[in-house]
Design an enzyme around this catalytic site. Structure first.
Site, mmCIF file in Angstrom:
data_model
loop_
_atom_site.group_PDB
_atom_site.id
_atom_site.type_symbol
_atom_site.label_atom_id
_atom_site.label_comp_id
_atom_site.label_asym_id
_atom_site.label_seq_id
_atom_site.Cartn_x
_atom_site.Cartn_y
_atom_site.Cartn_z
ATOM 1 N N LEU A 187 1.405 -1.295 -0.310
ATOM 2 C CA LEU A 187 0.485 0.164 -0.270
ATOM 3 C C LEU A 187 1.247 1.551 -0.002
ATOM 4 C CD1 LEU A 187 -2.686 -0.947 2.745
ATOM 5 C CD2 LEU A 187 -2.829 -0.588 0.164
ATOM 6 N N GLU B 267 15.209 6.952 -0.295
ATOM 7 C CA GLU B 267 15.975 5.361 -1.485
ATOM 8 C C GLU B 267 16.597 4.945 0.045
ATOM 9 O OE1 GLU B 267 18.933 2.969 -3.695
ATOM 10 O OE2 GLU B 267 19.240 4.033 -1.988
ATOM 11 N N GLU C 10 6.615 3.669 -3.460
ATOM 12 C CA GLU C 10 5.401 4.260 -2.055
ATOM 13 C C GLU C 10 4.458 4.507 -3.557
ATOM 14 O OE1 GLU C 10 4.192 3.313 0.289
ATOM 15 O OE2 GLU C 10 6.473 2.264 1.044
ATOM 16 N N GLU D 281 3.448 1.811 -5.903
ATOM 17 C CA GLU D 281 1.969 0.913 -5.315
ATOM 18 C C GLU D 281 0.907 2.043 -5.606
ATOM 19 O OE1 GLU D 281 5.001 -1.120 -1.838
ATOM 20 O OE2 GLU D 281 3.347 0.088 -1.305
#
Lengths: 731, 731
Positions: A272, A428, A437, A440
């Protein structure tokens, strides 16, 4: 070859239609009244524009340096660890440049995620000591790296630490556990009782977190990690003459920082996007995402003191390193001759985890014809300290490319066919967080580039991108050479013989999760590449450039020892920009499916050699698999693909890697879904799931494990069939 | 509304360009030399063609029956259970028609899968007996249904059985367990010691397999299942006057067959197409895909004998049924007054599982403009016995549609913009196998229809298809009415008030896995619908048409009691074909995203009402979720979507449902990945994952279960954000 043929056929068809149109309707009429979408439909790469781009990635006339140097200088002035004030400064710097009215992009914005990070405590620095039975501290490991210049003295230089290793105060006898691999601990445990010990391990051989995760089950209570001079400095150790600031080698007090977490992406929001929707802090522990015991990285100056005084038997030959002493296992603990005899090593670790907002800086040049198709160029922005090479070399290259492309857009000279998105990823270093992210949340992109910079081009990618990298690198001069191309220089350093193409430069594959490409390839199945300039591996055994993740990775270091004159930066900017323009502007995406098939055939050949005989004894046939659709079918179908329209072909090429995704293929490997390129521990140049399942079954001889080998053959077979039918002519 | 507006804008733009072209280049030039792709680009639905289609779905002049009746007669001549000789005969029949040179499709083929099926043993039929302590058989349950016509006497009529229930010979005291729900066994267990008992349950309330899976943990060793006259026959029981062949009601010996497996798709190849790549026979047991104990379905004639003689306390009121006796729990076992006193019930089950080749028959009409975009129309072909309603009503409708469309194609009158694929799925009755295996190999389709046939249209679908169903059903006359449309008839039977549209017919959602749409919606996220004609539910309480899955579901039954004159079949064929043409030919896909938003808003409102207050006490805020992107954002973004090209809009509309897929959302529910429509046991008209997680947490009060509620809120929030950004204008 096939793609070339297709491109020929397609371009011919399109040009022909236009020809008829013009011929029929007459040339006398003003062409300005043609509906604009007619010109758009046939818009393709303009080679003159590429030449113009290459010349605009300039050398300064003043000092004959690449003019992007000032960007690099600016980016590396202060430490800019993720979410630090220095990080915010780079965010502002990039936003300002990408919003510049003369050379900026169409739009730029900041994208924030609330991510789970780990930091040491500046008030209570982590401490490693040797303590005798009466608790007297006999020796204390250096807290920070030794300063040679102001860069190292900057107050924002973070103390070396193992991000995500838990806080704690373990104390015990020291043992030497080589690289901390599972096999290392297994061997060590045969001689030494590891319960309650502190293990000292060296970088390399196993992932950072693995060095602790592998030791804990044997009772190891804490882990030290250092970089052995043999692995990084070709054995050199003295900072009076041999190491930085006298050369590129790592000074004795240099310490590689790093993330000691397993997954890519924010670990509290698995699968997520991290938008304040934390799942549970137990999750990280639950999923074995982080080390179960405290860990601290130290310099080899201190490691030398500890290792050379260890008691016990001599460790095997391949465990020996660059120190001028025998590496013993440890009694456990120190030699009876040592001043440390009978003493423990104690770790006082005060790391704490916290959720902080980390930013990606995003920019876009909108496409004129297919604005809903995206080419993504990314590089991370956060560093451990000043990060001159990692990541600022790449950031300065990206900024220089956006300056040149942005100027062409602002001057109305150019607009790409497809949209180009630029991503300056945050966090990173903590586990590829910003890019993961981002993925996602998103699902429809084409390609990603990465760059860092120094003797030859190094490129990895999915096999279909090989061709465009070759094409672009043939058009750029190698640093310091006017008549030698980047391609011709590359092939001298690293090459292979392809059944289709003959002798060509050797490209790597994007296996595992080495950098920000990970989430794009493994999570989303997007054709990706990772390119950089690298050093001459015939001249050094360094496993990476020596200042990696230390306080010495500075502008001074980069400009003196990595890329004097920044000529490699310039060559990378030209090559990467050339590739980018081709991906964004080509009528047909320059992705070559037959190169993919060649790689799959290699993998298949290897799998047959390694596994077929033994699988037959288990009643599992690989023959069936290959008949039912492995590589042979793939190629056959590829050869039959003659779709008529660019859009259809492009969708097929773009979706090719998506067809290799299977979210159920690797239930034990978080985030990996690409069945060809997933991370593998078997270390075989073949299909990762098959290789790992086979290794496990061979070791356990459990029927259920052989079933899993069978399952992976089925997964593979279906994925390759699926990819082939993706490329086949529409039914 | 929005979509209408968009369509207006887009059509205007396209027409305008063409207008300029013609105006400028002059009308005098022959229009035949325009490049053909120019006409293609603007190809849209032709309303005249739809009228032609509707009139070609004819009524025979001879008997004023729908002319598809002969297809139905042909399809129902012999039993055609999956993989039986009768099934092969229907395969051949369909292939022949779809390859007909005058009225066939462009191509048709058979697609085989090696699937895991379960059959009784014709040599050793399953047997249910009442045995006394000396092993004397006091009573034997009827082996097959009572024949009234030759159809029931056909040697291929399979004995009633519970497919996938294991073989075995359990024996024990009988108990009555109502519908076999978890709550039923829980209640029963408070009064009766269930260890070693045989439970008799009735259809309804819980899935077939669940009736055994729920009982086994209490020690139940075997399960009988029957259809209570109250649930199917409005209480009627006598075949001398009341039931078939005197009416549509189920005769006393009729038995509903069915699959007693949990997943959809072949259960030995989860997530993989079944191509001989069996994973492991343990898998089915391992994953709890099948009943752990033997099960047999029986007729209510026999159930009456067994239930009315049970001892023990009277079961609660809502457990009582249509028999003229009190339904007792069972002592366990029979009443002391009964001739069965002290006797056991014994099951002798000889079911065996086997892998057999099952075929889908596939056909295609290729698209002229976008042949790589597919509209899929499917219906299963396999029946339990003759399957006149389930599935042959749907198959005959599909064949009649393909005859009319195929003729138009062969005569050169029409070719759809997109390709249309027809699928006649195999082995549906065993767990939607043919369609699921098909989807496990494919990924790029648009839509699916299903049809069966009888008083009003019944339609379910994802909300975006509502509009096209309404549009088509307004253009078709209701059976037996010349001036009343299918739509106007429908709204009389079932309606609701929509905030946007006012009073409209009520459409259902595609929750759960009721038919072949399951794998398309839940596994692939493809916008789907399921349409049929159904009976008047104000006039009967039958839970389904009474001959469902019995030997009485024959042509005779269908033509006498379900659809005399086959007028409903004709109306369904016209409605479905109309929808199909619109989906295949529209320049802009007729999928309405605002209707989707309206449904999401309903779900959200319900969720807030049901859960918000209690979630707040757990520190979980739904407000955040809704701000961060639930329905409000969705609608806002939808209102901002003004993309310029049909292709882009269509991709967005087509991919909308794909954005709701999350393969990690329901780790405990095999095959379900669509976060809005997944199966749910909570029975609330709101988001399934949230509803189930909430119900679990509320019952356990475990913090970890509340975390899962939080997780599902995050999954939802991300999915809805993702869908919204899929619809948003490209950045």
């Amino acid at each position: 070859m096939l793609k070339q043929a297709l491109l020929g056929v397609l371009c011919a068809a399109v040009v022909l239609s236009i020809g008829i149109l013009i011929g029929h309707f007459g040339i006398s009429k003003s062409s300005s009244s043609e509906p604009p979408w007619m010109k758009d439909v046939v818009k393709d790469v303009d080679e003159n524009l590429i030449k113009q781009f290459l010349s605009e990635v300039k050398t300064s006339e003043l000092d004959s340096f690449w003019i992007g140097v000032f960007l690099h200088r600016e980016l590396t002035k202060i430490p800019h660890m993720a979410t630090s004030p220095g990080d915010e400064q780079t965010v502002q710097f990039m936003l300002k440049r990408w919003k510049d009215p003369d050379s900026g992009l169409d739009d730029a914005w900041r994208q924030e995620y609330a991510v789970y990070l780990s930091f040491p405590d500046p008030e209570k620095p982590n401490k490693v000591t040797v303590v005798d039975p009466s608790d007297a501290e006999l020796y204390t490991v250096r807290e920070k790296e030794k300063p040679y210049y102001d860069d190292q003295r900057h107050p924002d230089v973070v103390q070396p630490y193992a991000a995500y290793a838990p806080a704690g105060h373990p104390r015990g006898k020291l043992v030497y556990a080589h690289q901390g691999k599972a096999a290392d601990y297994e061997l060590l445990n045969k001689t030494v009782d590891l319960r309650g010990t502190i293990a000292i391990t060296r970088y390399g051989g196993a992932g950072r977190a693995a060095k602790a995760i592998n030791g804990a089950p044997y009772g190891v209570v804490g882990v030290l990690v250092y970089t052995d001079p043999l692995d990084i400095n070709d054995g050199l150790m003295s900072d009076t003459s041999e190491t930085y600031p006298h050369s590129w080698y790592l000074p004795p007090s240099g310490v590689e920082r790093g993330s000691y977490s397993i997954p890519f992406g924010d670990m509290l929001t698995p699968y997520l996007a991290a938008k304040g929707n934390l799942v549970s802090k137990d999750m990280a522990t639950l999923w074995s995402f982080i080390p179960p015991i405290p860990v601290q990285p130290i310099g080899f100056e201190d490691a030398y003191k500890l290792i050379c005084d260890l008691g016990g038997d001599a460790a095997p030959n391949d465990w020996q390193g660059g120190f001028n002493c025998t590496y013993n296992y440890g009694g456990p603990g120190f030699n009876t001759d040592s001043v440390f005899n009978n003493s423990d090593v104690k770790l006082d670790i005060y790391n704490h985890e916290t959720v902080k907002n980390s930013s990606n800086v995003m920019g876009i040049i909108r496409g004129s014809v297919e604005p809903d198709r995206y080419v993504i160029y990314g590089n991370h922005r956060d560093s451990w300290v000043h990060g001159a090479i990692d990541p600022s070399s790449g950031t300065s290259v990206m900024l220089e490319i956006t300056r040149v492309l942005g100027s062409m857009v602002k001057q109305g000279k150019w607009r790409p066919r497809r949209s180009i998105i630029f991503g300056s990823w945050g966090a990173e270093e903590f586990g590829l967080i910003g890019s993961a992210e981002y993925t996602e949340g998103k699902l429809t992109h084409v390609l990603r580039l990465n760059s860092a910079a120094n003797a030859t081009l190094r490129a990895s990618g999915v096999p279909s991108v090989q061709n465009v990298i070759f094409q672009a690198s043939q058009q750029v001069s190698a640093p310091g050479h006017d008549s030698l191309s980047v391609y011709d220089n590359w092939i001298k350093y690293s090459n292979r013989t392809s059944p289709t193409h003959g002798l060509i430069p050797r490209m790597g594959y994007l296996t595992g999760a080495g950098s920000d490409y990970a989430a794009f390839v493994h999570y989303l199945g997007i054709a990706s590449m990772d390119i950089s300039y690298t050093y001459d591996r015939t001249k050094t055994n360094a496993r990476i450039y020596p200042a990696y993740h230390t306080a010495y990775d500075t502008f001074d270091y980069a400009s003196k020892y990595i890329d004097p004159g920044f000529v490699s930066h310039q060559a990378v900017a030209r090559t990467a920009g050339n590739i980018l323009i081709r991906l964004a502007d080509s009528l047909l995406l320059p992705l070559n499916c037959t190169d993919y098939a060649e790689s799959l055939e290699e993998y298949l050949k290897e799998a047959v050699t390694l596994y077929e005989a033994q699988l037959q004894t288990k009643g599992i046939s690989m023959g069936e698999r290959s008949e039912s659709g492995l590589t042979v079918a793939f190629c056959q179908k590829v050869n039959n693909c003659r779709p008529l329209k660019a859009r259809r072909i492009n969708d097929q090429l773009m979706l090719l890697d998506r067809a290799f995704l299977n979210p159920y293929a690797f239930p034990d490997q978080y985030g990996f879904r690409h069945v060809i390129w997933a991370s593998s521990s078997a270390g075989k140049p073949t299909f990762p799931g098959l290789a790992d399942a086979f290794a496990r079954a061979q070791s356990s001889e459990e029927p259920r494990d052989w079933e899993k080998v069978h399952y992976h053959l089925s997964v593979l077979s279906q994925a390759i069939d699926g990819a082939a039918s993706m490329l086949a002519e529409v039914i």
